[in-house]
Design a protein around this motif. Structure first.
Motif, PDB file in Angstrom:
ATOM      1  N   ARG A  71      -2.066  11.534  -0.706  1.00 17.38           N
ATOM      2  CA  ARG A  71      -1.215  10.753   0.195  1.00 17.38           C
ATOM      3  C   ARG A  71      -0.625   9.573  -0.584  1.00 17.38           C
ATOM      4  NH1 ARG A  71      -4.324   8.137   4.990  1.00 17.38           N
ATOM      5  NH2 ARG A  71      -4.721  10.338   5.446  1.00 17.38           N
ATOM      6  N   LEU A  72       0.640   9.611  -0.842  1.00 18.92           N
ATOM      7  CA  LEU A  72       1.296   8.583  -1.652  1.00 18.92           C
ATOM      8  C   LEU A  72       1.572   7.330  -0.834  1.00 18.92           C
ATOM      9  CD1 LEU A  72       2.670   7.791  -4.345  1.00 18.92           C
ATOM     10  CD2 LEU A  72       4.792   8.784  -3.417  1.00 18.92           C
ATOM     11  N   ILE A  73       1.056   6.193  -1.329  1.00 21.18           N
ATOM     12  CA  ILE A  73       1.400   4.892  -0.757  1.00 21.18           C
ATOM     13  C   ILE A  73       1.594   3.901  -1.904  1.00 21.18           C
ATOM     14  CG2 ILE A  73       0.012   5.341   1.314  1.00 21.18           C
ATOM     15  CD1 ILE A  73      -1.927   3.162   0.269  1.00 21.18           C
ATOM     16  N   TYR A  74       2.227   2.776  -1.597  1.00 18.60           N
ATOM     17  CA  TYR A  74       2.407   1.702  -2.571  1.00 18.60           C
ATOM     18  C   TYR A  74       1.670   0.478  -2.046  1.00 18.60           C
ATOM     19  CZ  TYR A  74       5.851   4.727  -4.725  1.00 18.60           C
ATOM     20  OH  TYR A  74       6.463   5.800  -5.349  1.00 18.60           O
ATOM     21  N   ASN A  75       0.680   0.052  -2.803  1.00 12.65           N
ATOM     22  CA  ASN A  75      -0.276  -0.953  -2.360  1.00 12.65           C
ATOM     23  C   ASN A  75       0.000  -2.295  -3.042  1.00 12.65           C
ATOM     24  OD1 ASN A  75      -2.597  -2.414  -1.678  1.00 12.65           O
ATOM     25  ND2 ASN A  75      -3.879  -1.337  -3.161  1.00 12.65           N
ATOM     26  N   SER A  76       0.196  -3.332  -2.247  1.00  7.15           N
ATOM     27  CA  SER A  76       0.430  -4.669  -2.798  1.00  7.15           C
ATOM     28  C   SER A  76      -0.862  -5.443  -2.991  1.00  7.15           C
ATOM     29  CB  SER A  76       1.360  -5.460  -1.871  1.00  7.15           C
ATOM     30  OG  SER A  76       0.756  -5.646  -0.595  1.00  7.15           O
ATOM     31  N   GLY A  77      -2.003  -4.821  -2.637  1.00  5.55           N
ATOM     32  CA  GLY A  77      -3.279  -5.511  -2.733  1.00  5.55           C
ATOM     33  C   GLY A  77      -4.107  -5.082  -3.921  1.00  5.55           C
ATOM     34  N   ALA A  78      -5.416  -5.267  -3.806  1.00  3.82           N
ATOM     35  CA  ALA A  78      -6.351  -4.941  -4.879  1.00  3.82           C
ATOM     36  C   ALA A  78      -6.838  -3.503  -4.703  1.00  3.82           C
ATOM     37  CB  ALA A  78      -7.523  -5.924  -4.861  1.00  3.82           C
ATOM     38  N   ALA A  79      -7.923  -3.169  -5.412  1.00  3.92           N
ATOM     39  CA  ALA A  79      -8.494  -1.830  -5.310  1.00  3.92           C
ATOM     40  C   ALA A  79      -8.832  -1.511  -3.860  1.00  3.92           C
ATOM     41  CB  ALA A  79      -9.744  -1.725  -6.180  1.00  3.92           C
ATOM     42  N   PHE A  80      -8.569  -0.253  -3.447  1.00  8.85           N
ATOM     43  CA  PHE A  80      -8.853   0.222  -2.094  1.00  8.85           C
ATOM     44  C   PHE A  80      -8.103  -0.590  -1.036  1.00  8.85           C
ATOM     45  CE2 PHE A  80     -12.748   1.037  -4.631  1.00  8.85           C
ATOM     46  CZ  PHE A  80     -12.622   2.413  -4.709  1.00  8.85           C
ATOM     47  N   SER A  81      -6.902  -1.101  -1.415  1.00  9.85           N
ATOM     48  CA  SER A  81      -5.997  -1.801  -0.491  1.00  9.85           C
ATOM     49  C   SER A  81      -6.562  -3.127   0.020  1.00  9.85           C
ATOM     50  CB  SER A  81      -5.647  -0.896   0.700  1.00  9.85           C
ATOM     51  OG  SER A  81      -4.997   0.281   0.269  1.00  9.85           O
ATOM     52  N   LEU A  82      -7.502  -3.712  -0.699  1.00  2.03           N
ATOM     53  CA  LEU A  82      -8.026  -5.021  -0.314  1.00  2.03           C
ATOM     54  C   LEU A  82      -7.046  -6.117  -0.723  1.00  2.03           C
ATOM     55  CD1 LEU A  82     -11.758  -4.577  -1.433  1.00  2.03           C
ATOM     56  CD2 LEU A  82     -10.823  -4.354   0.876  1.00  2.03           C
ATOM     57  N   HIS A 142       3.898  -3.165  -6.843  1.00  4.32           N
ATOM     58  CA  HIS A 142       2.960  -2.484  -5.957  1.00  4.32           C
ATOM     59  C   HIS A 142       2.271  -1.342  -6.703  1.00  4.32           C
ATOM     60  CE1 HIS A 142       5.240  -3.937  -2.109  1.00  4.32           C
ATOM     61  NE2 HIS A 142       4.735  -4.928  -2.825  1.00  4.32           N
ATOM     62  N   VAL A 143       0.980  -1.206  -6.458  1.00  7.67           N
ATOM     63  CA  VAL A 143       0.161  -0.210  -7.145  1.00  7.67           C
ATOM     64  C   VAL A 143       0.301   1.142  -6.450  1.00  7.67           C
ATOM     65  CG1 VAL A 143      -2.207   0.430  -7.754  1.00  7.67           C
ATOM     66  CG2 VAL A 143      -1.461  -1.957  -7.945  1.00  7.67           C
ATOM     67  N   VAL A 144       0.401   2.210  -7.257  1.00  6.84           N
ATOM     68  CA  VAL A 144       0.495   3.560  -6.723  1.00  6.84           C
ATOM     69  C   VAL A 144      -0.907   4.065  -6.370  1.00  6.84           C
ATOM     70  CG1 VAL A 144       1.144   5.951  -7.208  1.00  6.84           C
ATOM     71  CG2 VAL A 144       2.559   4.074  -8.069  1.00  6.84           C
ATOM     72  N   ASP A 145      -1.119   4.372  -5.093  1.00  5.16           N
ATOM     73  CA  ASP A 145      -2.355   4.998  -4.624  1.00  5.16           C
ATOM     74  C   ASP A 145      -2.001   6.366  -4.052  1.00  5.16           C
ATOM     75  OD1 ASP A 145      -4.022   2.884  -5.306  1.00  5.16           O
ATOM     76  OD2 ASP A 145      -3.792   1.902  -3.360  1.00  5.16           O
ATOM     77  N   PHE A 146      -2.912   7.336  -4.226  1.00  8.61           N
ATOM     78  CA  PHE A 146      -2.548   8.682  -3.766  1.00  8.61           C
ATOM     79  C   PHE A 146      -3.745   9.564  -3.396  1.00  8.61           C
ATOM     80  CE2 PHE A 146      -3.061   8.708  -8.310  1.00  8.61           C
ATOM     81  CZ  PHE A 146      -3.784   9.866  -8.578  1.00  8.61           C
ATOM     82  N   LEU A 147      -4.955   9.059  -3.459  1.00  8.56           N
ATOM     83  CA  LEU A 147      -6.146   9.835  -3.113  1.00  8.56           C
ATOM     84  C   LEU A 147      -6.746   9.274  -1.828  1.00  8.56           C
ATOM     85  CD1 LEU A 147      -7.735  10.016  -6.678  1.00  8.56           C
ATOM     86  CD2 LEU A 147      -6.572  11.889  -5.478  1.00  8.56           C
ATOM     87  N   ALA A 148      -6.988  10.144  -0.863  1.00 14.14           N
ATOM     88  CA  ALA A 148      -7.474   9.683   0.434  1.00 14.14           C
ATOM     89  C   ALA A 148      -8.664  10.517   0.898  1.00 14.14           C
ATOM     90  CB  ALA A 148      -6.360   9.757   1.473  1.00 14.14           C
ATOM     91  N   LEU A 149      -9.724   9.830   1.308  1.00 16.64           N
ATOM     92  CA  LEU A 149     -10.889  10.437   1.942  1.00 16.64           C
ATOM     93  C   LEU A 149     -10.930  10.010   3.409  1.00 16.64           C
ATOM     94  CD1 LEU A 149     -13.552   9.733  -0.842  1.00 16.64           C
ATOM     95  CD2 LEU A 149     -12.490  11.941  -0.316  1.00 16.64           C
ATOM     96  N   PRO A 150     -11.612  10.765   4.264  1.00 20.40           N
ATOM     97  CA  PRO A 150     -11.675  10.383   5.678  1.00 20.40           C
ATOM     98  C   PRO A 150     -12.277   8.996   5.868  1.00 20.40           C
ATOM     99  CG  PRO A 150     -12.470  12.638   5.373  1.00 20.40           C
ATOM    100  CD  PRO A 150     -12.295  12.050   4.008  1.00 20.40           C
ATOM    101  N   ASN A 151     -11.626   8.185   6.687  1.00 23.32           N
ATOM    102  CA  ASN A 151     -12.117   6.839   7.030  1.00 23.32           C
ATOM    103  C   ASN A 151     -12.356   5.975   5.792  1.00 23.32           C
ATOM    104  OD1 ASN A 151     -12.291   7.564   9.865  1.00 23.32           O
ATOM    105  ND2 ASN A 151     -14.154   8.708   9.317  1.00 23.32           N
ATOM    106  N   PHE A 152     -11.470   6.101   4.827  1.00 19.87           N
ATOM    107  CA  PHE A 152     -11.618   5.353   3.580  1.00 19.87           C
ATOM    108  C   PHE A 152     -10.224   4.981   3.082  1.00 19.87           C
ATOM    109  CE2 PHE A 152     -12.787   4.663  -0.874  1.00 19.87           C
ATOM    110  CZ  PHE A 152     -13.987   3.989  -0.717  1.00 19.87           C
ATOM    111  N   PRO A 153     -10.067   3.778   2.490  1.00 21.55           N
ATOM    112  CA  PRO A 153      -8.747   3.386   2.004  1.00 21.55           C
ATOM    113  C   PRO A 153      -8.233   4.336   0.914  1.00 21.55           C
ATOM    114  CG  PRO A 153     -10.227   1.495   2.096  1.00 21.55           C
ATOM    115  CD  PRO A 153     -11.063   2.708   2.331  1.00 21.55           C
TER     116      PRO A 153
END
Length: 199
Positions: A71-82, A142-153
């Motif tokens: 799941r591709l998103i662009y994250n402006s925060g830290a690791a795991f969207s913090l 913004h950091v590229v995030d693309f791996l998603a687990l259930p109920n996890f950032p």
């Protein structure tokens, strides 16, 4: 003092006698940190490139029966969207962490710590690279995030390296192994014993 094998010996207090006892610092472990970091950084950047080439925001791809999603998103925060929205501060913090790790790596005497710091350096540098060179601005990318687990950032390979580093470093600390390879607890001889993983 440096031995013929290239191992640097730094005097430490002997808790039994008060005399200085040598702790081993292995220059080769600095290069373990660097190589692990470079490999992890390359893996992180390659997977982010592939994610941008083959994924579309808002269109996740389920894998492993839906347990894992791409799941591709662009994250402006830290690791795991913090800390979303604090990109500038996170960039400064990441630069400080990278500089500190490189400085600390020169005095390592433990292979376990070298692997941990290498993964931490690679992960921190991977996300820092995004913040420095990706839109919208230098240092605020913004950091590229693309791996998603259930109920996890949603996360990326750099985040995996940071997590693995935390586990490795925590395990070394629980074992009483210091970055220089000495051990805490027990008698004085045990405190000066290098990490068995180095042998």
């Amino acid at each position: 003092m440096q031995t013929e094998a290239g191992t640097t010996l730094t005097p430490e207090p002997d808790h039994a006698t008060g005399a200085a006892a040598p702790t081993r610092h292995r220059p080769r472990l600095f290069w373990v940190v660097i190589v692990v970091a470079v490999v992890w950084l390359a893996l992180d950047q390659v997977t982010k490139y592939l994610a941008e080439q083959h994924l579309t925001q808002g269109d996740p791809i389920p894998l492993v029966g839906g347990l894992l999603q791409l799941r591709l998103i662009y994250n402006s925060g830290a690791a795991f969207s913090l800390a979303t929205g604090a990109t500038g501060l996170l960039t400064i913090l990441a630069v400080s962490v990278v500089v500190y790790i490189i400085w600390s790596a020169r005095r390592l005497g433990s292979l376990g710590w070298a692997w941990g710091l290498g993964l931490l350096l690679g992960g921190a540098t991977g996300n820092l690279t995004d913040r420095l060179f990706r839109p919208p601005n230098f240092g605020e990318g913004h950091v590229v995030d693309f791996l998603a687990l259930p109920n996890f950032p949603v996360f990326n390979v750099a985040d995996m390296g940071i997590t693995a580093a935390a586990i490795l470093i925590g395990w070394q600390a629980l074992r009483g192994v210091s970055p220089d390879g000495s051990r805490s607890g027990g008698d004085a001889a045990d405190e000066r014993r290098p990490d068995p993983a180095d042998d």
